[in-house]
Scaffold this motif. Structure first.
Motif, PDB file in Angstrom:
ATOM      1  N   VAL A   1       0.855  -1.183   0.000  1.00 48.65           N
ATOM      2  CA  VAL A   1       0.000   0.000   0.000  1.00 48.65           C
ATOM      3  C   VAL A   1       0.894   1.238   0.000  1.00 48.65           C
ATOM      4  N   CYS A   2       0.766   2.066  -1.038  1.00 52.08           N
ATOM      5  CA  CYS A   2       1.555   3.284  -1.140  1.00 52.08           C
ATOM      6  C   CYS A   2       0.764   4.309  -1.951  1.00 52.08           C
TER       7      CYS A   2
ATOM      8  N   ALA B   1      -5.308  -3.475   6.221  1.00 55.01           N
ATOM      9  CA  ALA B   1      -6.369  -3.903   7.137  1.00 55.01           C
ATOM     10  C   ALA B   1      -7.395  -2.806   7.368  1.00 55.01           C
ATOM     11  N   ARG B   2      -6.948  -1.579   7.405  1.00 51.31           N
ATOM     12  CA  ARG B   2      -7.829  -0.461   7.733  1.00 51.31           C
ATOM     13  C   ARG B   2      -8.580   0.085   6.519  1.00 51.31           C
TER      14      ARG B   2
ATOM     15  N   VAL C   1      -8.546  -1.334   3.106  1.00 47.48           N
ATOM     16  CA  VAL C   1      -8.921  -2.241   2.011  1.00 47.48           C
ATOM     17  C   VAL C   1      -9.806  -3.379   2.499  1.00 47.48           C
ATOM     18  N   MET C   2      -9.386  -4.089   3.518  1.00 40.51           N
ATOM     19  CA  MET C   2     -10.106  -5.281   3.972  1.00 40.51           C
ATOM     20  C   MET C   2     -11.583  -5.060   4.278  1.00 40.51           C
ATOM     21  N   PRO C   3     -11.964  -3.955   4.935  1.00 38.00           N
ATOM     22  CA  PRO C   3     -13.383  -3.804   5.288  1.00 38.00           C
ATOM     23  C   PRO C   3     -14.330  -3.827   4.099  1.00 38.00           C
ATOM     24  N   HIS C   4     -13.839  -3.486   2.919  1.00 35.85           N
ATOM     25  CA  HIS C   4     -14.700  -3.460   1.723  1.00 35.85           C
ATOM     26  C   HIS C   4     -14.969  -4.864   1.182  1.00 35.85           C
ATOM     27  N   PHE C   5     -14.217  -5.864   1.667  1.00 36.86           N
ATOM     28  CA  PHE C   5     -14.325  -7.204   1.092  1.00 36.86           C
ATOM     29  C   PHE C   5     -14.706  -8.287   2.092  1.00 36.86           C
TER      30      PHE C   5
END
Length: 358
Positions: free
Chosen positions: A240-241, A335-336, A338-342
């Motif tokens: 992530v960048c 985790a903060r 990207v992950m919540p959307h999936f």
């Protein structure tokens, strides 16, 4: 979708010049701390490689490292990806793996493979042409060792045992889940027909991943079993960048690492075995097409491609970050942001059906 980790750690060897100050354990400690934090961030599990004779300190004693990690965690599943069976005594390996499974409360995911790096087979003085036969015999003995209630004997081509009972028993019954790496359709179907879980490599395109999942699902259902999307783990490199400069530097690091690994897999006649997925084509194009590098939105687009192909379990490899503090921050942002959307997004059954039709 659910998420896990995939990767390695490095215990580098000091040079004579800096031996007094050099800490070979630093890379292992960083790996442990990274995984401990991943558990708190909601990751399901971790899969760790086994490699030997690299010169740059990749993990060799996978079960030892995972045992230490198991003592530091409580829910994270502990996976091997993969233990190369042709090099191991199957009874000793069954005992070691069972010990980890028992002590961790049944968290072992036992990933196994045949191996592909020429330099490792050469180092162990094992003929690569024997890999298939050694793999099959070793796995048969391991499964027997975990499931036999009475002492058993084995007289095989490569190993012999006389009236052994393997201790301790595993916590998971009849034994820990067995995972296998595969790439081609026929090998994917064989994994499914054996009743094992499937690991797909990090360089395969989303389209190829979709075809592999479709073949696996078809073979599972042909045996009257229900297909579980969590029985297929798909590895993807991630970083992530926000800047294009950082993204490009990460891509170049990954490409250089891929070239270095392929050299270790090259036979004396120049034949190269690239691993289970055997991604072919221009290395730079393969690299850019498979890596999830960039902003959270760019990574989300890549994940949505995988979800549409039927992927339910994504194993992320943070090698592109360069490790250390940068790698930890990349993990946190994933985790903060990207992950919540999936997490509530189901893998696309329609996508699997389309791949099967093709």
């Amino acid at each position: 979708m659910q998420f896990g980790l995939f990767g390695s750690a490095a215990a580098r060897r000091p040079t004579n010049a800096d031996a007094a100050e050099f800490d070979s354990a630093e890379g292992f400690r960083d790996f442990i701390d990274y995984n401990v934090e991943a558990e708190t961030l909601g990751f399901r599990g971790t899969f760790v490689v086994e490699h030997h004779f690299t010169g740059y300190g990749q993990v060799s004693a996978t079960l030892n490292l995972l045992t230490w990690l198991g003592a530091r965690t409580s829910t994270l599943r502990l996976g091997t990806a993969v233990i190369v069976l042709p090099w191991h005594n199957p009874v000793l390996l069954a005992e070691q793996a069972a010990t980890l499974d028992l002590l961790s409360g049944g968290r072992l995911d036992f990933g196994v493979g045949k191996g592909y790096r020429y330099n490792e087979f050469a180092g162990f003085c094992v003929d690569m042409d024997e890999a298939d036969a050694r793999f099959g015999e070793c796995l048969d003995v391991i499964v027997k060792a975990w499931t036999a209630d009475e002492p058993f004997s084995h007289r095989g081509r490569y190993w012999q045992f006389d009236k052994v009972v393997v201790e301790p028993p595993t916590a998971q019954r009849p034994h820990p889940p067995i995972w296998m790496g595969a790439g081609g359709e026929s090998s994917v179907r064989r994994v499914a027909e054996a009743g094992y879980n499937l690991l797909l490599g990090q360089y395969a395109s989303p389209a190829d991943v979709g075809r592999s999942i479709a073949a696996y699902k078809s073979a599972v259902e042909a045996q009257g079993r229900r297909f579980d999307p969590m029985s297929v783990g798909v590895t993807r490199a991630f970083f992530v960048c926000d800047s294009e400069t950082d993204r490009e530097a990460a891509l170049q690091r990954r490409l250089a690492n891929r070239v270095r690994q392929l050299k270790l897999a090259t036979r004396p006649d120049g034949t190269v075995h690239g691993g289970p997925d055997r991604a072919t084509g221009d290395p730079d194009a393969v690299n850019r097409g498979s890596a999830m590098y960039g902003t959270p939105d760019q990574i989300a687009e890549k994940l949505d491609e995988l979800r549409a192909a039927g992927v339910g379990y994504v194993l992320i490899n943070g090698g592109g970050s360069g490790g250390g503090a940068r790698g930890r921050e990349s993990l946190r942002r994933f985790a903060r942001e990207v992950m919540p959307h999936f997490l509530d997004a189901e893998p696309s059954a329609k996508g699997i059906e389309q791949q099967a039709a093709e």
